[in-house]
Design an enzyme around this catalytic site. Structure first.
Site, short mmCIF file in Angstrom:
data_model
loop_
_atom_site.label_atom_id
_atom_site.label_comp_id
_atom_site.label_asym_id
_atom_site.label_seq_id
_atom_site.Cartn_x
_atom_site.Cartn_y
_atom_site.Cartn_z
N ASP A 1 0.86 -1.18 0.00
CA ASP A 1 0.00 0.00 0.00
C ASP A 1 0.91 1.23 0.00
OD1 ASP A 1 -3.21 0.47 0.91
OD2 ASP A 1 -1.87 2.18 1.16
N HIS B 1 -20.54 -8.57 -8.41
CA HIS B 1 -20.15 -7.44 -7.57
C HIS B 1 -21.02 -7.37 -6.32
CE1 HIS B 1 -17.72 -3.48 -8.03
NE2 HIS B 1 -17.73 -3.91 -6.78
N GLU C 1 -19.61 -3.50 -16.29
CA GLU C 1 -20.52 -4.30 -15.49
C GLU C 1 -21.95 -4.04 -15.91
OE1 GLU C 1 -17.98 -4.92 -11.35
OE2 GLU C 1 -19.72 -3.57 -11.35
N ARG D 1 -12.27 -3.36 -8.09
CA ARG D 1 -12.79 -2.76 -9.31
C ARG D 1 -12.31 -3.56 -10.51
NH1 ARG D 1 -15.88 -0.44 -6.59
NH2 ARG D 1 -16.33 1.79 -6.44
#
Length: 317
Positions: free
Chosen positions: A173, A282, A263, A234
């Site tokens: 990160d 999702h 999507e 995502r």
């Protein structure tokens, strides 16, 4: 003041989020279409509203500029990549989101998908129901190396679950929580090291210009032979053509995908045809508890902003 709620799952399993809006004296209008609105539809509706509580609908610059009365866009979710934050700030429109509200639910689904793709559970279920008796074999999660790309609220909760499987957890990160990592035995690494060493690589990054297609031919080539890829973030984080090739060539053992681009995915998307790919629509945030938390957080953000208070999750200050 009038509020438009376009998020289809807002208050789906509890009426408390809606009551927050109504108790504040707001006139609430829900999305009448039964699907996410288009840019054109939002442009038609938005001029009449002071607040917008939105899901995945495209709140474009054009939409914002049509919202002459608009004071706040409250995202019913965490990611705000469907809202131009800087333009909203220039127009004096507050944008809020709901961090942490779905973290437990997405972390749960992440592990469900890892187990499903590793042990071929969907294929075992389907074949058994069809009268077959396939004794399918897959790897254990126990003792394996889990690589986390993204170590925010969701990534940290996935790391906690991994401890129950005695997994070694590597996390990348840009702004890691070093204290949490130290206290929970998580090894903070660079991007390449997390990718190269992971038996299971799980994506928990926001979508930004930097992270778009972060999983591509190059990074897939860096992964271990026989590794698994999991995405509950995502769809745009992955170059799907490159992933398809890696799966077809056998460089990856499998992938579990809860997000696609676009999507929903085209029904002819070749990834949907592979037995070593597990998919879901999702649904990472779709637990009863997460839906209630998210709805209440989004509603409170919107109320605070319309009442001239500082909303707790204001993202475009």
């Amino acid at each position: 003041m009038k509020v438009l709620v376009t998020a289809l799952s807002f208050g789906k399993h509890s009426d408390e989020p809606l009551r927050i809006l109504q108790d504040a004296g707001l006139e609430v209008h829900k999305n009448p279409l039964g699907r996410p609105m288009t840019e054109e539809e939002l442009c038609q509706y938005i001029p009449d509203y002071d607040g917008l509580l939105v899901g995945v609908d495209p709140v474009t610059t054009k939409v914002l500029e049509k919202g002459k009365k608009l004071k706040v866009v409250a995202k019913h979710g965490v990611g705000v990549d469907n809202i131009p934050l800087e333009r909203a700030r220039e127009l004096g429109i507050k944008v809020t989101n709901c961090p942490d509200s779905n973290s437990e639910a997405v972390a749960d689904l992440t592990f469900a998908l890892m187990l499903a793709v590793a042990r071929k559970i969907p294929l075992a279920d389907k074949s058994t129901k069809e009268g077959q008796w396939l004794r399918l074999t897959g790897p254990e999660l126990y003792g394996k190396t889990l690589g986390l790309l993204g170590f925010g609220a969701i990534g940290r909760r996935v790391a906690l679950r991994a401890k129950g499987f005695s997994m070694e957890v590597l996390a990348y990160d840009k702004y890691p929580d070093e204290k949490f990592a130290r206290e929970n035995g998580v090894i903070l690494t660079g991007l390449s090291e997390a990718i190269e060493k992971a038996d299971f690589l799980s994506l928990h990054l926001p979508l930004t210009p930097e992270t778009r297609n972060i999983i591509n031919k190059t990074t897939l080539g860096e992964m271990k032979q026989g590794a698994f890829l999991i995405n509950t973030a995502r769809g745009e984080l992955i170059n799907e053509e490159d992933l398809l090739l890696a799966l077809e060539e056998g460089r990856l053992a499998g992938a579990a995908l809860d997000a696609f681009s676009p999507e929903p995915p085209d029904k002819n998307n070749p990834l949907l045809k592979l037995n070593n790919v597990v998919v879901s629509p999702h649904i990472g945030a779709y637990s009863y508890e997460a839906n209630k938390r998210m709805g209440m957080a989004a509603a409170q953000n919107l109320v605070d902003a319309l009442q001239g208070k500082t909303p707790p999750n204001w993202v475009n200050q």
